[in-house]
Design a protein around this motif. Structure first.
Motif, mmCIF file in Angstrom:
data_model
loop_
_atom_site.group_PDB
_atom_site.id
_atom_site.type_symbol
_atom_site.label_atom_id
_atom_site.label_comp_id
_atom_site.label_asym_id
_atom_site.label_seq_id
_atom_site.Cartn_x
_atom_site.Cartn_y
_atom_site.Cartn_z
ATOM 1 N N ASP A 81 0.822 -1.204 0.000
ATOM 2 C CA ASP A 81 0.000 0.000 0.000
ATOM 3 C C ASP A 81 0.862 1.262 0.000
ATOM 4 N N ASP A 82 0.203 2.431 -0.008
ATOM 5 C CA ASP A 82 0.925 3.701 -0.115
ATOM 6 C C ASP A 82 1.720 4.047 1.142
ATOM 7 N N LYS A 83 1.536 3.255 2.209
ATOM 8 C CA LYS A 83 2.329 3.448 3.424
ATOM 9 C C LYS A 83 3.487 2.457 3.515
ATOM 10 N N GLY A 84 3.637 1.671 2.458
ATOM 11 C CA GLY A 84 4.726 0.706 2.427
ATOM 12 C C GLY A 84 4.427 -0.609 3.106
ATOM 13 N N VAL A 85 3.152 -0.853 3.483
ATOM 14 C CA VAL A 85 2.765 -2.092 4.137
ATOM 15 C C VAL A 85 2.477 -3.162 3.083
ATOM 16 N N HIS A 86 3.082 -4.326 3.265
ATOM 17 C CA HIS A 86 2.918 -5.440 2.330
ATOM 18 C C HIS A 86 1.601 -6.140 2.644
ATOM 19 N N ARG A 87 0.562 -5.883 1.858
ATOM 20 C CA ARG A 87 -0.781 -6.383 2.153
ATOM 21 C C ARG A 87 -1.038 -7.779 1.596
ATOM 22 N N LEU A 88 -0.512 -8.071 0.398
ATOM 23 C CA LEU A 88 -0.610 -9.410 -0.186
ATOM 24 C C LEU A 88 0.802 -9.910 -0.430
ATOM 25 N N LYS A 89 1.048 -11.179 -0.046
ATOM 26 C CA LYS A 89 2.409 -11.697 -0.051
ATOM 27 C C LYS A 89 2.488 -13.016 -0.824
ATOM 28 N N GLY A 90 2.739 -12.907 -2.122
ATOM 29 C CA GLY A 90 2.955 -14.099 -2.936
ATOM 30 C C GLY A 90 1.767 -15.025 -3.017
ATOM 31 N N ILE A 91 0.600 -14.484 -3.337
ATOM 32 C CA ILE A 91 -0.636 -15.263 -3.387
ATOM 33 C C ILE A 91 -0.695 -16.105 -4.659
ATOM 34 N N ASN A 92 -1.031 -17.398 -4.494
ATOM 35 C CA ASN A 92 -1.193 -18.320 -5.616
ATOM 36 C C ASN A 92 -2.471 -19.136 -5.436
ATOM 37 N N PHE A 93 -3.346 -19.123 -6.441
ATOM 38 C CA PHE A 93 -4.532 -19.983 -6.425
ATOM 39 C C PHE A 93 -5.183 -19.957 -7.805
ATOM 40 N N SER A 94 -6.133 -20.855 -8.006
ATOM 41 C CA SER A 94 -6.905 -20.865 -9.252
ATOM 42 C C SER A 94 -8.363 -21.163 -8.923
ATOM 43 N N VAL A 95 -9.237 -20.770 -9.820
ATOM 44 C CA VAL A 95 -10.664 -21.072 -9.695
ATOM 45 C C VAL A 95 -11.130 -21.635 -11.030
ATOM 46 N N ARG A 96 -11.828 -22.744 -10.971
ATOM 47 C CA ARG A 96 -12.320 -23.401 -12.180
ATOM 48 C C ARG A 96 -13.782 -23.073 -12.451
ATOM 49 N N ALA A 97 -14.179 -23.268 -13.680
ATOM 50 C CA ALA A 97 -15.593 -23.130 -14.037
ATOM 51 C C ALA A 97 -16.407 -24.142 -13.237
ATOM 52 N N GLY A 98 -17.559 -23.705 -12.749
ATOM 53 C CA GLY A 98 -18.445 -24.626 -12.043
ATOM 54 C C GLY A 98 -18.041 -24.948 -10.625
ATOM 55 N N GLU A 99 -17.262 -24.056 -9.983
ATOM 56 C CA GLU A 99 -16.906 -24.289 -8.587
ATOM 57 C C GLU A 99 -16.879 -22.968 -7.825
ATOM 58 N N ILE A 100 -17.019 -23.105 -6.501
ATOM 59 C CA ILE A 100 -16.923 -21.959 -5.595
ATOM 60 C C ILE A 100 -15.680 -22.144 -4.732
ATOM 61 N N LEU A 101 -14.747 -21.217 -4.871
ATOM 62 C CA LEU A 101 -13.584 -21.193 -3.987
ATOM 63 C C LEU A 101 -13.861 -20.170 -2.892
ATOM 64 N N GLY A 102 -13.930 -20.637 -1.651
ATOM 65 C CA GLY A 102 -14.161 -19.746 -0.527
ATOM 66 C C GLY A 102 -12.851 -19.296 0.092
ATOM 67 N N ILE A 103 -12.738 -18.008 0.367
ATOM 68 C CA ILE A 103 -11.577 -17.451 1.049
ATOM 69 C C ILE A 103 -12.010 -17.061 2.457
ATOM 70 N N ALA A 104 -11.487 -17.770 3.456
ATOM 71 C CA ALA A 104 -11.823 -17.498 4.854
ATOM 72 C C ALA A 104 -10.702 -16.703 5.498
ATOM 73 N N GLY A 105 -11.055 -15.905 6.483
ATOM 74 C CA GLY A 105 -10.037 -15.142 7.194
ATOM 75 C C GLY A 105 -10.665 -14.055 8.033
ATOM 76 N N VAL A 106 -9.969 -13.662 9.088
ATOM 77 C CA VAL A 106 -10.398 -12.521 9.895
ATOM 78 C C VAL A 106 -10.221 -11.256 9.057
ATOM 79 N N ALA A 107 -11.167 -10.345 9.141
ATOM 80 C CA ALA A 107 -11.087 -9.104 8.361
ATOM 81 C C ALA A 107 -9.759 -8.406 8.604
ATOM 82 N N GLY A 108 -9.175 -7.879 7.523
ATOM 83 C CA GLY A 108 -7.927 -7.142 7.637
ATOM 84 C C GLY A 108 -6.687 -7.948 7.335
ATOM 85 N N ASN A 109 -6.871 -9.169 6.805
ATOM 86 C CA ASN A 109 -5.725 -10.031 6.514
ATOM 87 C C ASN A 109 -5.439 -10.166 5.020
#
Length: 323
Positions: A81-109
């Protein structure tokens, strides 16, 4: 929460909180107090029926997914972000047709930043491939309109600040972002009559109340505001639906309807990326679950091979599995 000698009033629509924290439950529907029962003499299904006025399915009914080709492929995604905070760190994933990928986590992560990058209004580094073609992450073609042109629809986490223009009327919000569609055009001009009729049709199909296209967005309840956003995005027949906190602040009846629409889109062969802080919702809707903590993916689980306890530990960064 209970304290001896004290009277505590809890106002919530969450059935688990009601059952765990109360002694007596009073139910309001359409501005009237309709029932009062002892918590020990009721159950979640009965309370939901009292709240909505009909029987409600508390569990999502869906058949097993039949995933197809990869629609979205994300590799080494990073956001600072503009304050130099690393918000996403090397994220890797895929989503296929006909499926739901759920992302769980406490807000702010990092979930919000992930949706913002995919939705086109946050810059990032790394690679996003949509239907085999790279998406621009930093240039002039990285915006909401370019994402819509690529078959990506987005139901944002905050419907009021990101999903709607609150002072605009419902028909204007339904056309918002899609106003250049051919069905909204009449020669060189926009066809407001077509926009109005399309909004009426969507309001009927999604049970928006009141069904008034001229009513300002701010005058609808939270649940009906959410239905307006969902109707606008789902009915564009997207290849990929990004959906954040789909039932935040929504009543029990609307939750059931929203879940049904998400599953129906999946069953049409569409890819869905679902972000929610509600573990029950993640477990019920998702075909695969990935957990985020501190901007990283902690691992992936199948819904029938995990539970809220394990996911909660992963959300706290206390365990890690193969992502």
């Amino acid at each position: 929460m209970k304290e001896e000698g004290k009277t505590i009033i809890l106002i919530t629509h969450k059935l688990r909180e009601i059952m765990e924290a109360t002694d007596t439950v009073s139910v309001m529907r359409r501005g009237e107090m309709t029932a009062t029962v002892k918590t020990s003499e009721t159950n979640p299904a009965h309370l939901a029926e009292l709240m909505v006025g009909r029987k409600v399915l508390l569990r999502v009914e869906k058949k097993p997914a039949t995933p197809g080709d990869v629609v979205l492929d994300v590799k080494n995604l990073n956001v600072t972000d503009d304050k130099g905070v690393h918000r996403l760190k090397g994220i890797n994933f895929s989503v296929r047709a006909g499926e739901i990928l759920g992302i769980a986590g406490v807000a702010g992560n990092g979930q919000s930043e992930l949706l913002e990058v995919l939705g086109g209004y946050e810059k990032a580094t790394g690679s996003i491939i949509m239907n085999g073609t790279p998406i621009d992450l930093t240039g002039t073609k990285s915006d909401g309109q370019s994402r819509r042109n690529r078959g990506i629809a987005h139901v944002p986490e905050d419907r009021q600040s990101e999903g709607l223009i609150m002072d605009f009327q419902a028909w204007e919000n339904v056309a918002f972002g899609y106003h250049l569609d051919a069905k909204y055009q009449s020669g060189m001009l926009m066809d407001h009559g077509a926009m109005m009729q399309d909004t009426k049709d969507k309001m009927e199909r999604f049970d928006v109340r009141p069904p008034d296209p001229r009513l300002s967005a701010k005058n609808f309840s939270g649940g009906n505001q959410q239905k307006i956003v969902l109707a606008r995005e789902i009915e564009r027949n997207p290849d990929l639906l990004l959906i954040g906190q789909p039932t935040r602040g929504v009543d029990i009846g609307a939750i059931e309807f929203i879940h049904q629409q998400i599953v129906a889109l999946r069953d049409q062969g569409k890819a869905i990326l679902l972000v929610s802080v509600e573990l029950e919702e993640i477990l019920s809707l998702s075909d695969r679950i990935a957990v985020m903590f501190d901007g990283k993916l902690m691992g992936e689980r199948m819904p029938d091979q995990t539970d809220e306890k394990e996911l909660g530990l992963m959300m706290a960064g206390m365990t890690k599995g193969a992502a």
